[in-house]
Design an enzyme around this catalytic site. Structure first.
Site, PDB file in Angstrom:
ATOM      1  CE  LYS A 129      12.674   3.714  -5.550  1.00 21.93           C
ATOM      2  NZ  LYS A 129      13.479   2.334  -5.194  1.00 21.93           N
ATOM      3  CG  ASP A 169      15.852   3.896  -3.399  1.00 23.83           C
ATOM      4  OD1 ASP A 169      15.920   2.716  -3.728  1.00 23.83           O
ATOM      5  OD2 ASP A 169      16.457   4.826  -3.765  1.00 23.83           O
TER       6      ASP A 169
HETATM    7  P1  NDP Z   1      22.031   4.317   1.016  1.00 29.68           P
HETATM    8  O1  NDP Z   1      21.427   5.662   1.093  1.00 29.68           O
HETATM    9  O2  NDP Z   1      22.196   3.417   2.063  1.00 29.68           O
HETATM   10  O3  NDP Z   1      23.300   4.371   0.513  1.00 29.68           O
HETATM   11  C1  NDP Z   1      23.651   5.209  -0.944  1.00 29.68           C
HETATM   12  C2  NDP Z   1      24.872   5.124  -1.411  1.00 29.68           C
HETATM   13  O4  NDP Z   1      25.402   5.649  -2.566  1.00 29.68           O
HETATM   14  C3  NDP Z   1      26.037   6.026  -0.350  1.00 29.68           C
HETATM   15  O5  NDP Z   1      27.239   5.436  -0.317  1.00 29.68           O
HETATM   16  C4  NDP Z   1      26.143   7.364  -1.438  1.00 29.68           C
HETATM   17  O6  NDP Z   1      27.203   8.126  -0.932  1.00 29.68           O
HETATM   18  C5  NDP Z   1      26.083   6.708  -2.638  1.00 29.68           C
HETATM   19  N1  NDP Z   1      25.550   7.605  -3.454  1.00 29.68           N
HETATM   20  C6  NDP Z   1      24.045   8.025  -3.727  1.00 29.68           C
HETATM   21  N2  NDP Z   1      23.880   8.983  -4.600  1.00 29.68           N
HETATM   22  C7  NDP Z   1      25.061   8.987  -5.059  1.00 29.68           C
HETATM   23  C8  NDP Z   1      25.206   9.809  -6.081  1.00 29.68           C
HETATM   24  N3  NDP Z   1      24.515  10.827  -6.942  1.00 29.68           N
HETATM   25  N4  NDP Z   1      26.827   9.874  -6.501  1.00 29.68           N
HETATM   26  C9  NDP Z   1      27.468   9.058  -5.949  1.00 29.68           C
HETATM   27  N5  NDP Z   1      27.330   8.223  -4.857  1.00 29.68           N
HETATM   28  C10 NDP Z   1      26.013   8.315  -4.519  1.00 29.68           C
HETATM   29  O7  NDP Z   1      21.012   3.619  -0.348  1.00 29.68           O
HETATM   30  P2  NDP Z   1      21.025   2.228  -0.841  1.00 29.68           P
HETATM   31  O8  NDP Z   1      22.366   1.406  -0.361  1.00 29.68           O
HETATM   32  O9  NDP Z   1      19.840   1.797  -0.101  1.00 29.68           O
HETATM   33  O10 NDP Z   1      20.854   2.182  -2.244  1.00 29.68           O
HETATM   34  C11 NDP Z   1      21.879   2.367  -3.149  1.00 29.68           C
HETATM   35  C12 NDP Z   1      21.535   1.794  -4.615  1.00 29.68           C
HETATM   36  O11 NDP Z   1      20.663   0.630  -4.330  1.00 29.68           O
HETATM   37  C13 NDP Z   1      20.143   2.729  -5.150  1.00 29.68           C
HETATM   38  O12 NDP Z   1      20.374   2.625  -6.383  1.00 29.68           O
HETATM   39  C14 NDP Z   1      18.759   2.127  -4.829  1.00 29.68           C
HETATM   40  O13 NDP Z   1      17.787   2.459  -5.433  1.00 29.68           O
HETATM   41  C15 NDP Z   1      19.154   0.650  -4.872  1.00 29.68           C
HETATM   42  N6  NDP Z   1      18.281  -0.237  -4.275  1.00 29.68           N
HETATM   43  C16 NDP Z   1      18.237  -0.411  -2.820  1.00 29.68           C
HETATM   44  C17 NDP Z   1      17.426  -1.204  -2.044  1.00 29.68           C
HETATM   45  C18 NDP Z   1      17.267  -1.461  -0.885  1.00 29.68           C
HETATM   46  O14 NDP Z   1      16.874  -2.183  -0.399  1.00 29.68           O
HETATM   47  N7  NDP Z   1      17.923  -0.387  -0.051  1.00 29.68           N
HETATM   48  C19 NDP Z   1      16.595  -2.372  -3.085  1.00 29.68           C
HETATM   49  C20 NDP Z   1      17.082  -2.364  -4.447  1.00 29.68           C
HETATM   50  C21 NDP Z   1      17.719  -1.399  -4.948  1.00 29.68           C
HETATM   51  P3  NDP Z   1      27.037   9.506  -0.182  1.00 29.68           P
HETATM   52  O15 NDP Z   1      26.524   8.994   1.276  1.00 29.68           O
HETATM   53  O16 NDP Z   1      27.877  10.149  -0.232  1.00 29.68           O
HETATM   54  O17 NDP Z   1      25.563   9.978  -0.521  1.00 29.68           O
HETATM   55  O1  2IT Z   2      14.831  -0.471  -5.492  1.00 30.48           O
HETATM   56  C1  2IT Z   2      14.067  -1.305  -4.769  1.00 30.48           C
HETATM   57  O2  2IT Z   2      13.770  -2.554  -5.179  1.00 30.48           O
HETATM   58  C2  2IT Z   2      13.954  -0.851  -3.330  1.00 30.48           C
HETATM   59  N1  2IT Z   2      14.227   0.281  -2.904  1.00 30.48           N
HETATM   60  C3  2IT Z   2      13.285  -1.593  -2.127  1.00 30.48           C
HETATM   61  C4  2IT Z   2      11.828  -1.679  -2.335  1.00 30.48           C
HETATM   62  C5  2IT Z   2      10.925  -2.247  -1.291  1.00 30.48           C
HETATM   63  O3  2IT Z   2       9.730  -1.997  -1.293  1.00 30.48           O
HETATM   64  O4  2IT Z   2      11.642  -3.085  -0.354  1.00 30.48           O
END
Ligand code: NDP
Ligand code: 2IT
Length: 453
Positions: A129, A169
């Site tokens: 990561k 992420d």
């Molecule tokens: P994005 O940046 O697209 O979206 C993040 C969302 O979460 C936004 O709505 C943001 O609000 C909110 N958020 C982030 N930090 C905080 C915080 N500290 N408090 C409150 N709200 C918060 O990210 P993703 O959708 O990609 O990721 C979301 C989650 O999913 C994370 O935990 C990530 O690790 C996990 N994840 C992502 C994957 C991927 O493929 N993208 C795969 C597996 C897991 P704001 O805009 O106001 O910051």
């Molecule tokens: O938390 C996760 O699994 C991710 N942000 C996606 C990682 C990836 O390599 O696609």
């Protein structure tokens, strides 16, 4: 808290001693060790050669400075990380997070979780990561580009198709991956498509990668509901966040007949009893990059539509059948879990990484709520990243249907593996133990086969 046996307690104490001030990492390790109590009894061979101790120690940790110049001409400095956690099963693989809260402990917890998650996918990928404490909010497109270029100017020497393959992420999506890939290509003078995933389709991306995490979590929860003879049809669903994961969770839940009634961002949450209008959320979040309260401003308040500011209430107070936390770690507390249980929640699927606190998980499990931990339920994103790597390696490009069908099969397999492992180890229905044990056994066996390295 589950009482650990003496051996596991001493491993945890050592992890805490050597990684001070990193509570999220301690939390993630503790949760896995709690599940391993059952492995110790059934598979004492996996205690040999310090396998557990080695799994808790990242293979390599890189910390570097990222200088960049903002639009006003000021020099700015950020700190960046890449934690290459475990490469027993394949090249390190995992996302990059840009958020002001990022520090080495958060990246370490994410890399640790990623190692088990990636093992559960059944794909040949290790765990890693990365990220930076850079805050993309309010930054212009050119500032984002200059930051990504400077970040990659250092990172490029540590990654590669066979070494370490980052992706997105929080705060890192298609735009950022494009700028990073461009800089990597320039510095290395080679078009090494498999070095990053989450690329756009026209330069080696995979169809369905953008949708994969949210779709995958929904497939997982669907499989979980089916074990109790039920489905998403007619269920009220609350999804926290409104980023990549949350948006595509909404899309899939809706296609399965569920109704999403609340979503959020860090400024608060919106409720729409008629069903959250996804096209409007996408317009606000993906095009305007604005705050979620815009939803209520545009729709008009009343008739079941309202906004609650962060600090004035919790999205988990909204009554629902299924909760899908998809924002960030520790966003759902024990108090939130109690509110959800009181309102009749039947299933929880973690789209985010470690969004439920240990207290919250305990409340769900004691109440008999089906609970899908992130390292299993959100694995569809990284699994589809591995499918992107496959397409890059074979210079191929699959259809959306083909790719989504692979994703659906992978998620069903992960569900069934967690379910069967929980049964095998005497904790039926406990997906937390199922995921931790199945992931651990796979990584530990591979590590043992490779010798003490
Ligand atoms: P994005 O940046 O697209 O979206 C993040 C969302 O979460 C936004 O709505 C943001 O609000 C909110 N958020 C982030 N930090 C905080 C915080 N500290 N408090 C409150 N709200 C918060 O990210 P993703 O959708 O990609 O990721 C979301 C989650 O999913 C994370 O935990 C990530 O690790 C996990 N994840 C992502 C994957 C991927 O493929 N993208 C795969 C597996 C897991 P704001 O805009 O106001 O910051
Ligand atoms: O938390 C996760 O699994 C991710 N942000 C996606 C990682 C990836 O390599 O696609």
């Amino acid at each position: 808290m589950v009482q650990l046996n003496e051996k596991l307690e001493s491993i945890l104490a050592e992890v805490i001693r050597r990684n001070q001030g990193e509570p999220e990492f301690h939390q993630a390790v503790r949760e896995v060790l709690e599940s391993l109590g059952r492995v110790v009894a059934k598979r004492p061979d996996l205690l040999e050669d310090a396998l557990i101790e080695r799994i808790c120690e990242p293979e390599r940790q890189i910390i570097f400075r990222v200088p960049w110049i903002d639009d006003a001409g000021n020099v700015r400095i950020n700190r960046a990380f890449r934690v290459q956690f475990n490469s027993a099963l394949g090249p390190y693989k995992g996302g990059i997070r840009f958020h002001p809260s990022v520090n080495v402990g958060i990246i370490k917890f994410l890399g640790f979780e990623q190692t088990f998650k990636n093992a559960l996918t059944g794909m040949p990928i290790g765990g890693g990561k990365g990220g930076s404490d850079f805050d993309p909010k309010g930054r212009s497109d050119r500032e984002i580009m200059r930051f990504c270029q400077s970040f990659m100017t250092e990172l490029h020497r540590h990654i590669g198709e066979y070494t370490d393959v980052p992706a997105g992420d929080i705060g890192v999506g298609g735009r950022e991956i494009g700028y990073m890939f461009g800089q990597y290509k320039r510095l290395n003078n080679r078009f090494e498509a498999g070095v990053l995933t989450g690329k756009a389709l026209f330069y080696g991306g995979s169809r369905a990668r953008t949708e994969a995490t949210g779709y995958g979590n929904t497939y997982f929860v669907k499989a979980m509901l089916e074990t109790k003879g039920t489905s998403f049809d007619g269920k009220k669903v609350v999804i926290s966040g409104s980023g990549n994961v949350a948006i595509y969770t909404h899309a899939k839940v809706t296609s399965f007949g569920g109704k999403v009634i609340a979503m959020s961002d860090s400024s608060g949450y919106v409720v729409d009893e008629n069903g959250i209008d996804l096209a409007l959320i996408k317009e606000i979040k993906e095009i305007r990059r604005a705050r979620i309260s815009e939803y209520v401003r545009i729709k008009g308040e009343g008739k079941g539509v309202y906004f609650v500011k962060a600090g004035d209430g919790s999205i988990w107070d909204v009554a629902c059948d299924v909760a899908m936390p998809s924002a960030t770690q520790n966003e759902l507390t024990g108090k939130d879990a109690k509110a959800l249980v009181k309102n009749g929640v039947v299933a929880v699927g973690e789209g985010a990484n470690m969004p439920s606190t240990p207290d919250a998980i305990r409340v769900f499990q004691e109440a008999g709520v089906m609970f899908a931990p992130g390292k299993a339920a959100n694995a569809g994103g990284v699994a589809t990243s591995a499918l992107e790597m496959q397409q890059n390696a074979s210079r191929d490009s699959w259809t959306f249907e083909q790719t989504e069908a692979r994703l659906a099969t992978i998620m069903k397999n992960i569900h069934d593996t967690c379910y069967a492992t929980a049964e095998e180890y005497g904790v039926p229905g406990d997906y937390v133990s199922g995921a931790n044990i199945a992931g651990f056994v796979k990584v530990a066996e591979a590590m043992r086969a490779l010798g003490v390295i």
